[in-house]
Design a protein around this motif. Sequence first.
Motif, PDB file in Angstrom:
ATOM      1  N   PHE A 294      38.742 -12.620 -21.219  1.00 16.80           N
ATOM      2  CA  PHE A 294      37.584 -13.173 -21.150  1.00 16.80           C
ATOM      3  C   PHE A 294      36.815 -12.261 -21.883  1.00 16.80           C
ATOM      4  CE2 PHE A 294      39.835 -13.219 -16.955  1.00 16.80           C
ATOM      5  CZ  PHE A 294      39.485 -14.629 -16.676  1.00 16.80           C
ATOM      6  N   PRO A 295      35.521 -12.749 -22.188  1.00 18.43           N
ATOM      7  CA  PRO A 295      34.440 -12.024 -23.107  1.00 18.43           C
ATOM      8  C   PRO A 295      34.083 -10.700 -22.078  1.00 18.43           C
ATOM      9  CG  PRO A 295      33.891 -14.101 -22.874  1.00 18.43           C
ATOM     10  CD  PRO A 295      34.754 -14.166 -21.819  1.00 18.43           C
ATOM     11  N   SER A 296      33.676  -9.665 -22.856  1.00 17.07           N
ATOM     12  CA  SER A 296      33.264  -8.392 -22.244  1.00 17.07           C
ATOM     13  C   SER A 296      32.225  -8.550 -21.106  1.00 17.07           C
ATOM     14  CB  SER A 296      32.650  -7.471 -23.140  1.00 17.07           C
ATOM     15  OG  SER A 296      32.349  -6.308 -22.389  1.00 17.07           O
ATOM     16  N   GLY A 297      32.465  -8.270 -19.808  1.00 17.80           N
ATOM     17  CA  GLY A 297      31.680  -8.258 -18.541  1.00 17.80           C
ATOM     18  C   GLY A 297      32.088  -9.384 -17.686  1.00 17.80           C
ATOM     19  N   ILE A 298      32.968 -10.351 -18.203  1.00 16.88           N
ATOM     20  CA  ILE A 298      33.432 -11.426 -17.514  1.00 16.88           C
ATOM     21  C   ILE A 298      34.562 -10.940 -16.695  1.00 16.88           C
ATOM     22  CG2 ILE A 298      34.009 -13.979 -17.252  1.00 16.88           C
ATOM     23  CD1 ILE A 298      31.095 -13.521 -17.892  1.00 16.88           C
ATOM     24  N   THR A 299      34.518 -10.990 -15.609  1.00 16.29           N
ATOM     25  CA  THR A 299      35.739 -10.468 -14.617  1.00 16.29           C
ATOM     26  C   THR A 299      36.618 -11.488 -14.039  1.00 16.29           C
ATOM     27  OG1 THR A 299      34.458 -10.314 -12.513  1.00 16.29           O
ATOM     28  CG2 THR A 299      34.565  -8.464 -14.069  1.00 16.29           C
ATOM     29  N   GLY A 300      36.247 -12.650 -14.074  1.00 16.56           N
ATOM     30  CA  GLY A 300      37.006 -13.966 -13.688  1.00 16.56           C
ATOM     31  C   GLY A 300      36.492 -15.438 -13.749  1.00 16.56           C
TER      32      GLY A 300
ATOM     33  N   ASN B 177      30.662 -17.454  -6.249  1.00 15.80           N
ATOM     34  CA  ASN B 177      30.138 -16.243  -6.850  1.00 15.80           C
ATOM     35  C   ASN B 177      29.189 -16.133  -7.460  1.00 15.80           C
ATOM     36  OD1 ASN B 177      30.209 -13.388  -7.456  1.00 15.80           O
ATOM     37  ND2 ASN B 177      32.135 -13.348  -8.469  1.00 15.80           N
ATOM     38  N   SER B 178      27.948 -15.101  -7.651  1.00 13.78           N
ATOM     39  CA  SER B 178      26.995 -15.239  -8.554  1.00 13.78           C
ATOM     40  C   SER B 178      26.714 -13.872  -9.236  1.00 13.78           C
ATOM     41  CB  SER B 178      25.738 -15.824  -7.876  1.00 13.78           C
ATOM     42  OG  SER B 178      24.618 -15.785  -8.622  1.00 13.78           O
ATOM     43  N   PRO B 179      26.555 -13.487 -10.567  1.00 17.05           N
ATOM     44  CA  PRO B 179      25.782 -14.697 -11.450  1.00 17.05           C
ATOM     45  C   PRO B 179      27.046 -15.447 -12.010  1.00 17.05           C
ATOM     46  CG  PRO B 179      25.906 -12.493 -12.563  1.00 17.05           C
ATOM     47  CD  PRO B 179      26.228 -12.183 -10.996  1.00 17.05           C
ATOM     48  N   VAL B 180      26.700 -16.586 -12.399  1.00 20.62           N
ATOM     49  CA  VAL B 180      27.821 -17.506 -13.183  1.00 20.62           C
ATOM     50  C   VAL B 180      27.316 -17.350 -14.553  1.00 20.62           C
ATOM     51  CG1 VAL B 180      28.626 -19.646 -13.597  1.00 20.62           C
ATOM     52  CG2 VAL B 180      28.556 -18.967 -11.138  1.00 20.62           C
ATOM     53  N   THR B 181      28.200 -17.354 -15.519  1.00 19.91           N
ATOM     54  CA  THR B 181      28.101 -17.265 -17.009  1.00 19.91           C
ATOM     55  C   THR B 181      28.987 -18.236 -17.525  1.00 19.91           C
ATOM     56  OG1 THR B 181      27.400 -14.900 -17.138  1.00 19.91           O
ATOM     57  CG2 THR B 181      28.009 -15.998 -19.153  1.00 19.91           C
ATOM     58  N   LEU B 182      28.490 -19.219 -18.404  1.00 20.59           N
ATOM     59  CA  LEU B 182      29.134 -20.315 -18.994  1.00 20.59           C
ATOM     60  C   LEU B 182      29.967 -19.766 -20.089  1.00 20.59           C
ATOM     61  CD1 LEU B 182      26.875 -23.490 -19.148  1.00 20.59           C
ATOM     62  CD2 LEU B 182      28.558 -22.773 -17.377  1.00 20.59           C
ATOM     63  N   ILE B 183      31.294 -19.885 -20.010  1.00 21.25           N
ATOM     64  CA  ILE B 183      32.363 -19.674 -21.171  1.00 21.25           C
ATOM     65  C   ILE B 183      32.981 -20.871 -21.616  1.00 21.25           C
ATOM     66  CG2 ILE B 183      32.372 -17.024 -20.339  1.00 21.25           C
ATOM     67  CD1 ILE B 183      34.853 -18.061 -18.783  1.00 21.25           C
ATOM     68  N   GLY B 184      33.566 -20.665 -22.802  1.00 18.55           N
ATOM     69  CA  GLY B 184      34.429 -21.882 -23.356  1.00 18.55           C
ATOM     70  C   GLY B 184      35.646 -21.335 -24.127  1.00 18.55           C
ATOM     71  N   LYS B 185      36.289 -22.424 -24.537  1.00 18.03           N
ATOM     72  CA  LYS B 185      37.455 -22.264 -25.325  1.00 18.03           C
ATOM     73  C   LYS B 185      37.888 -23.648 -25.952  1.00 18.03           C
ATOM     74  CE  LYS B 185      40.395 -22.483 -21.382  1.00 18.03           C
ATOM     75  NZ  LYS B 185      41.561 -21.687 -20.706  1.00 18.03           N
ATOM     76  N   PRO B 186      38.478 -23.843 -27.110  1.00 19.83           N
ATOM     77  CA  PRO B 186      38.797 -24.916 -27.892  1.00 19.83           C
ATOM     78  C   PRO B 186      39.702 -25.868 -27.028  1.00 19.83           C
ATOM     79  CG  PRO B 186      38.669 -23.091 -29.305  1.00 19.83           C
ATOM     80  CD  PRO B 186      38.636 -22.439 -28.240  1.00 19.83           C
ATOM     81  N   ALA B 187      40.562 -25.098 -26.625  1.00 20.29           N
ATOM     82  CA  ALA B 187      41.789 -25.743 -25.654  1.00 20.29           C
ATOM     83  C   ALA B 187      42.355 -25.084 -24.783  1.00 20.29           C
ATOM     84  CB  ALA B 187      43.139 -26.144 -26.770  1.00 20.29           C
ATOM     85  N   LEU B 188      43.167 -25.381 -23.706  1.00 15.06           N
ATOM     86  CA  LEU B 188      43.325 -24.906 -22.518  1.00 15.06           C
ATOM     87  C   LEU B 188      44.064 -23.678 -22.695  1.00 15.06           C
ATOM     88  CD1 LEU B 188      44.327 -27.660 -20.115  1.00 15.06           C
ATOM     89  CD2 LEU B 188      42.259 -26.292 -19.915  1.00 15.06           C
TER      90      LEU B 188
ATOM     91  N   ALA C 277      32.592 -16.292 -25.457  1.00 13.86           N
ATOM     92  CA  ALA C 277      31.293 -16.612 -25.333  1.00 13.86           C
ATOM     93  C   ALA C 277      31.070 -17.845 -26.209  1.00 13.86           C
ATOM     94  CB  ALA C 277      30.467 -15.517 -25.748  1.00 13.86           C
ATOM     95  N   LEU C 278      29.903 -18.634 -25.686  1.00 16.59           N
ATOM     96  CA  LEU C 278      29.762 -20.042 -26.312  1.00 16.59           C
ATOM     97  C   LEU C 278      29.142 -19.806 -27.683  1.00 16.59           C
ATOM     98  CD1 LEU C 278      28.499 -22.065 -23.076  1.00 16.59           C
ATOM     99  CD2 LEU C 278      30.910 -21.928 -24.170  1.00 16.59           C
ATOM    100  N   ASN C 279      28.442 -18.524 -27.942  1.00 23.72           N
ATOM    101  CA  ASN C 279      27.980 -18.662 -29.201  1.00 23.72           C
ATOM    102  C   ASN C 279      27.817 -17.148 -29.833  1.00 23.72           C
ATOM    103  OD1 ASN C 279      25.235 -17.485 -28.751  1.00 23.72           O
ATOM    104  ND2 ASN C 279      25.121 -19.561 -27.332  1.00 23.72           N
TER     105      ASN C 279
ATOM    106  N   GLY D  65      33.996 -23.428 -18.934  1.00 24.28           N
ATOM    107  CA  GLY D  65      34.097 -23.014 -17.541  1.00 24.28           C
ATOM    108  C   GLY D  65      32.916 -22.178 -16.830  1.00 24.28           C
ATOM    109  N   ALA D  66      32.873 -21.822 -15.660  1.00 24.34           N
ATOM    110  CA  ALA D  66      32.004 -20.995 -14.995  1.00 24.34           C
ATOM    111  C   ALA D  66      32.766 -19.810 -15.105  1.00 24.34           C
ATOM    112  CB  ALA D  66      31.708 -21.630 -13.724  1.00 24.34           C
ATOM    113  N   GLY D  67      32.332 -18.546 -15.542  1.00 25.55           N
ATOM    114  CA  GLY D  67      32.791 -17.300 -15.656  1.00 25.55           C
ATOM    115  C   GLY D  67      31.853 -16.357 -14.546  1.00 25.55           C
ATOM    116  N   PHE D  68      32.640 -15.519 -13.986  1.00 31.35           N
ATOM    117  CA  PHE D  68      31.994 -14.665 -12.805  1.00 31.35           C
ATOM    118  C   PHE D  68      31.609 -13.129 -13.590  1.00 31.35           C
ATOM    119  CE2 PHE D  68      34.544 -17.083  -9.735  1.00 31.35           C
ATOM    120  CZ  PHE D  68      33.724 -17.997  -9.713  1.00 31.35           C
ATOM    121  N   GLY D  69      30.391 -12.961 -13.563  1.00 34.04           N
ATOM    122  CA  GLY D  69      29.755 -11.719 -14.120  1.00 34.04           C
ATOM    123  C   GLY D  69      28.986 -11.746 -15.181  1.00 34.04           C
TER     124      GLY D  69
END
Length: 770
Positions: free
Chosen positions: A584-590, A622-633, A639-641, A667-671
């Motif tokens: 995950f990006p730094s700060g996202i725990t799940g 969970n909250s907060p939720v941060t949108l995260i992404g990836k090109p393929a599964l 991070a999205l940008n 996806g919806a990342g927690f953190g």
Amino acid sequence: MKRAEKHFTMSEGALERFFVIFQLSALVLLFQAGSIMAQPISSNGTGGGAWGSSSTWAGGSPAPGPGNDVTIVTGDSVYTSGPVSCASLTIQPGAKLALNVGKLTMTGDFSIGANAWFYDNDSLKAWPDNATSYTIDAASNFAVMGASAATLGSQSADSTFGNVYILARTPGLSFSANLTIKGDLIISDNTTSNAIRGISPSVRDNTGESLLTHHVMGNVRVIFGILSAVDGKFTTASSNPIGCIFNIDGNVTVGDYSNSTPQGRFGPFSSDDQGVPNFGEFNIGGNLSLVNGGRLHAGNSTSNNSANTGIINIGGNFSVDTNAAFATNSNGETFAINFVGNGPQTVSLGKSVSFSSSTHLITLCDTVGPNSTVQFTGGKSWNFNCPSAPSGNGAFVVYGKLLFGPSDTLKGLQNFVLEPGGTLGTANVNGIDTTIGSIQVSGTKSLPTTGSYAYNGSGTATQAAGAALPPTMNDLTVSDSAVVVLGANETVTGTLTLNTGGKLEPGSQTLTLTNKKANAVVGDSASYVIGSLTRADSATGSYLFPIGDQSAYHGVALDFTTAPSASSDLTASFTASDPGGSVFPSGITGYWNGGYWTVNASGTPTGTFDLTVYAKEALAVNSPVTLIGKPALSDPWAALNATQSHASADSGNYVTESGVTAYGIYGAGFGTIVGLHEKPSGIPTKIAIGNYPNPFNPTTTIQIAVPKNAHVALTIYNDLGQKVATIVDQNLKAGYYEELFDGSTYSSGVYFARLSVGNQVIVGKMLMIK
């Protein structure tokens, strides 16, 4: 001198006699010239009586004659037993005059008040002949009661009436002038065979006109007998054609529940045995109702005229009870029932409408007008089955909107035509199918790609789109809580509307919306596409994808702040399964493992957009939720940008990330990535405005950059250009500021934040989704 005196005396007597004779002659001349010297006479005010009886008149006056101005006062009833006459006649409100025998002739003015009655029992064509003027209250009553054939209306007398009652006649009656009926027309004749005709060959008006037009400003009730526009039974085949038009502002009711025996009949023709092209038309502004066995017929007696045309235009509703009747006992004519209202019209069928005959053949042509929405209810069929009609079997043509209930159908030999711009809708579980669905006619079916289609199921069963749905269409609407399943790939070129719980399931098929306008999709969180939706995109604006799975809505919106470099097709879908991943990006725990969103683009378009997803279930975990992404599964989460350094802004059930440039899996990342959204510091170099979250529900933070000390105004406008709020209106120092906008009292939609700093102005666009 004596001779002179004697001469003077004789001259004086002769002069006196001369003046007496002169005065008598003058009186006669004045009486003959009019009623200047007419004597007034009023009814007795105690109930009235016979015209010829002195007890009927106030003070026991002799029966009125040509020299009397007659008033029948309120509450009195006067009747005649022979021809009568008067100068002027006033029938006060609530009074009655019955002409039982003989006509009434007059030389003065005629006036009848509200709720007053004039009974004609002796074949009078209209009001009394030769009156100098006619004053007819709209609530007055004219009753035709003669026992012999008669006409109503005359060019030599006024043909404007209040209410008209045609009562207890043995033969028929024909109108012989253009009638204006300010009130109602009520027909209660003796038998079903008595025809009340708008025109007939023997009673064309006095000018020889072959077309009469009647205007009924109130309602029409046919209790007993027949109301027809034309009786065209000519004595010779060479007679000229005739026509009649009834313009009826109110309702038409055929039959009456108060009578045990159904008698009322209604249609364009009474009889027509000759080969000339006659024309009959009813224009009904209100409703047409068949009650207690009331009958609607194309023609009332056997005829053979393929040139005839009969038309009934209905502006209101059409209702049929279980005892209604329909007849095609005419041969060859064209008969049309047209729905021409300027809004919703209901066809409520207590029994099936059946224009069927193997011997009396007509061509039935029905239309739904361009401004009308016709809803069939009752679960019955509209059936036409007259084989080998001279002019063909006709067609049911839709210019506006035609909607069917779950069991309503069109059947028979007609063609069906949906015109470009028209709409066909159904609640039938088999959808738009020409074998088992709503349109089961055996004629040609024209369902064009320029038409629109709507589904409104009951919500209790899955609804098939139907095999007759064309592969391309203008608008597609799915409403109610039913699920509509596509049977083929479908393309919508206009607007896709999903509302009131409607769900559309492409399954293995592809659903494509080619309309590039951002507002080409209308939806809400209770209505969506189960699966994927493809949309064309070429400009800035918010592109909504109302998508989800079998159990819930998981919509996604892309609000382009920078348009794609080239036109592209965007395909969005939601998958209710674990997207996987442990990096995950730094700060996202799940992350939320209940599902993920996929947005793919055809080609390689550039463009920057704010991404919003409906993540109610993720936010509940969970909250907060941060949108995260990836090109393929199989890829790690990112991070999205490149500049994303904060948690995505969440509002209600939505989560938004701004400045997104990459397509793929979301996806919806927690953190929180690095830290919370922070207000910039320092002095800005230029005026700027932005808000987060965007879209929002119902609050958003508006961030403004003020590059100099100045008067600052921050105002909010809706998409109609109406100002809805003023946030800032004061002098501010240069710097960055954040202001909260609360949209809880406003509806969903696009809003504009206008920032003015001195003489500089900038506008930002915001989207509120509730």
